[in-house]
Scaffold this motif. Structure first.
Motif, PDB file in Angstrom:
ATOM      1  N   ASN A   1     -12.507   8.977 -71.306  1.00 34.68           N
ATOM      2  CA  ASN A   1     -12.791   9.499 -69.776  1.00 34.68           C
ATOM      3  C   ASN A   1     -11.786   9.629 -69.093  1.00 34.68           C
ATOM      4  OD1 ASN A   1     -14.566  10.189 -67.798  1.00 34.68           O
ATOM      5  ND2 ASN A   1     -14.846   8.296 -67.293  1.00 34.68           N
ATOM      6  N   LEU A   2     -10.912  10.658 -69.602  1.00 37.28           N
ATOM      7  CA  LEU A   2      -9.532  10.915 -68.947  1.00 37.28           C
ATOM      8  C   LEU A   2      -9.880  11.410 -67.388  1.00 37.28           C
ATOM      9  CD1 LEU A   2      -7.543  12.551 -71.798  1.00 37.28           C
ATOM     10  CD2 LEU A   2      -7.473  10.140 -71.096  1.00 37.28           C
ATOM     11  N   PRO A   3      -8.656  11.061 -66.434  1.00 33.13           N
ATOM     12  CA  PRO A   3      -8.674  11.694 -65.204  1.00 33.13           C
ATOM     13  C   PRO A   3      -8.481  13.079 -65.373  1.00 33.13           C
ATOM     14  CG  PRO A   3      -7.025   9.834 -65.585  1.00 33.13           C
ATOM     15  CD  PRO A   3      -7.599  10.243 -66.710  1.00 33.13           C
ATOM     16  N   PRO A   4      -8.968  13.794 -64.147  1.00 30.07           N
ATOM     17  CA  PRO A   4      -8.800  15.529 -64.072  1.00 30.07           C
ATOM     18  C   PRO A   4      -7.392  15.734 -64.285  1.00 30.07           C
ATOM     19  CG  PRO A   4     -10.336  14.611 -62.437  1.00 30.07           C
ATOM     20  CD  PRO A   4      -9.786  13.189 -62.944  1.00 30.07           C
TER      21      PRO A   4
ATOM     22  N   LYS B   1       0.257  13.441 -77.841  1.00 30.85           N
ATOM     23  CA  LYS B   1       1.263  12.508 -77.557  1.00 30.85           C
ATOM     24  C   LYS B   1       1.428  12.145 -75.844  1.00 30.85           C
ATOM     25  CE  LYS B   1       4.370  14.323 -80.106  1.00 30.85           C
ATOM     26  NZ  LYS B   1       5.724  14.439 -80.874  1.00 30.85           N
ATOM     27  N   MET B   2       1.365  13.467 -75.218  1.00 32.74           N
ATOM     28  CA  MET B   2       1.684  13.185 -73.777  1.00 32.74           C
ATOM     29  C   MET B   2       0.546  12.535 -72.983  1.00 32.74           C
ATOM     30  SD  MET B   2       3.375  16.263 -71.204  1.00 32.74           S
ATOM     31  CE  MET B   2       2.214  17.333 -71.918  1.00 32.74           C
ATOM     32  N   LEU B   3      -0.649  12.808 -73.193  1.00 36.37           N
ATOM     33  CA  LEU B   3      -1.812  12.211 -72.714  1.00 36.37           C
ATOM     34  C   LEU B   3      -1.986  10.713 -73.168  1.00 36.37           C
ATOM     35  CD1 LEU B   3      -4.620  14.796 -73.550  1.00 36.37           C
ATOM     36  CD2 LEU B   3      -3.539  14.375 -71.223  1.00 36.37           C
TER      37      LEU B   3
ATOM     38  N   GLU C   1       0.919   9.179 -70.927  1.00 38.15           N
ATOM     39  CA  GLU C   1       0.816   9.271 -69.501  1.00 38.15           C
ATOM     40  C   GLU C   1      -0.363   8.423 -69.147  1.00 38.15           C
ATOM     41  OE1 GLU C   1       0.928  11.039 -65.571  1.00 38.15           O
ATOM     42  OE2 GLU C   1       2.406  10.819 -67.191  1.00 38.15           O
ATOM     43  N   PHE C   2      -1.398   8.365 -69.692  1.00 35.27           N
ATOM     44  CA  PHE C   2      -2.469   7.417 -69.601  1.00 35.27           C
ATOM     45  C   PHE C   2      -2.767   6.239 -70.208  1.00 35.27           C
ATOM     46  CE2 PHE C   2      -4.057  11.707 -68.622  1.00 35.27           C
ATOM     47  CZ  PHE C   2      -3.673  11.606 -67.088  1.00 35.27           C
ATOM     48  N   ARG C   3      -1.602   5.981 -70.741  1.00 32.03           N
ATOM     49  CA  ARG C   3      -1.554   4.340 -71.545  1.00 32.03           C
ATOM     50  C   ARG C   3      -2.738   4.117 -72.520  1.00 32.03           C
ATOM     51  NH1 ARG C   3       0.583   4.228 -66.694  1.00 32.03           N
ATOM     52  NH2 ARG C   3       2.750   3.337 -66.233  1.00 32.03           N
ATOM     53  N   LEU C   4      -2.881   5.385 -73.395  1.00 31.83           N
ATOM     54  CA  LEU C   4      -4.127   5.227 -74.096  1.00 31.83           C
ATOM     55  C   LEU C   4      -3.850   4.169 -75.584  1.00 31.83           C
ATOM     56  CD1 LEU C   4      -5.406   8.776 -74.385  1.00 31.83           C
ATOM     57  CD2 LEU C   4      -5.810   6.992 -72.756  1.00 31.83           C
ATOM     58  N   LYS C   5      -2.615   3.805 -75.761  1.00 32.21           N
ATOM     59  CA  LYS C   5      -1.941   2.900 -76.813  1.00 32.21           C
ATOM     60  C   LYS C   5      -2.306   3.210 -78.180  1.00 32.21           C
ATOM     61  CE  LYS C   5      -2.133  -1.137 -73.826  1.00 32.21           C
ATOM     62  NZ  LYS C   5      -2.569  -2.507 -73.369  1.00 32.21           N
TER      63      LYS C   5
END
Length: 274
Positions: A82-85, A112-114, A117-121
């Protein structure tokens, strides 16, 4: 956050057998090259209720923007996290339909960038699994290094290979090669000289040993593509080949070789590998 997805070339490409599922097994080495797109993602406020907006520049991309692989990469991770816009800016410099993997690289770099950027680990193994769902060669751009590929191009193992110091000329003619048609003319076979054995030899010995099976089907249909390869050898290429199923052709030269780029029609990229 901004990143620069790079292209690849295929060093050898042997179609070894047709599988029961209709796909083909192959062997090749993917080698990253410094021909790059630009991809930027920022937390944004897309119009209406949309979760993303894609802004495109550079070489025009045909088709619905919603089918772009960077959008598909975003949607895939959005389903789980559920990533940010976001606002997505993609500037295309790598030609499409060239056998250079530009769209696949964009998708992998987006993942890779997402992740960063959103620290998905997500680990590299997990990112490769996501990338493979987007395309057979997308996953190779996660680790983005010289890689030997088997299966349908999705079974990877690293290879010790550096082409640093060579000059790479890439020519993309204004010719579209249908991958489906290219495969239709292929007769799978076990190569006399496996790719992994040949790339262990000096580059000067690759000619005649390191082959791309698609050339046998593509060159008769599009003689102009074969002529590019011949011209590269006339100008002193140590090794030249079509990349993937085409239509780009590349040549490896010593850095001192004088290259007459005016002899080639289409997009010409003269790169020093380092």
């Amino acid at each position: 956050m901004i990143t620069f997805p790079n292209a690849k070339i295929n060093l050898g490409l042997n179609i070894t057998e047709k599988r029961p599922d209709g796909y083909h097994n192959l062997e090749t080495v993917f080698y990253p090259i410094p021909l790059e797109d630009a991809l930027e993602v920022t937390a944004g406020h897309p119009e209406g209720n949309a979760k993303y907006t894609l802004h495109q520049g550079g070489i025009p991309i045909e088709g619905d923007p919603d089918t772009n692989l960077v959008v598909k990469a975003y949607r895939m991770l959005d389903e789980r996290f559920n990533l940010p816009p976001v606002d997505i800016h993609l500037f295309k410099h790598i030609p499409s339909g060239a056998g250079l993997g530009g769209g696949s690289a964009d998708a992998a770099f987006m993942l890779k960038m997402l992740n960063e950027e959103f620290r998905l680990k997500l680990t590299d193994d997990e990112l490769e699994a996501y990338a493979a769902r987007l395309g057979a060669d997308c996953a190779v751009f996660i680790r983005n290094r010289a890689t030997y590929a088997e299966g349908i191009g999705n079974i990877f193992s690293p290879v010790s290979l550096s082409l640093n110091g060579y000059r790479l000329l890439v020519v993309k003619p204004d010719i579209f090669v249908s991958t489906r048609n290219a495969f239709a003319q292929i007769r799978p076979h076990r190569p006399e000289h496996p790719v992994r054995e040949v790339i262990a030899l000096p580059v000067e010995q690759w000619k005649g040993l390191l082959t791309n099976d698609f050339e046998d089907s593509v060159f008769p249909q599009f003689p102009a593509i074969g002529a590019i390869k011949e011209e590269m050898y006339r100008q002193g290429a140590l090794y030249a080949s079509m990349s993937g199923s085409g239509s780009s052709v590349y040549g490896l030269f010593t850095p001192e070789t004088s290259i007459d780029e005016s002899r080639f029609e289409g997009n010409v990229f003269n790169l020093l590998l380092k």
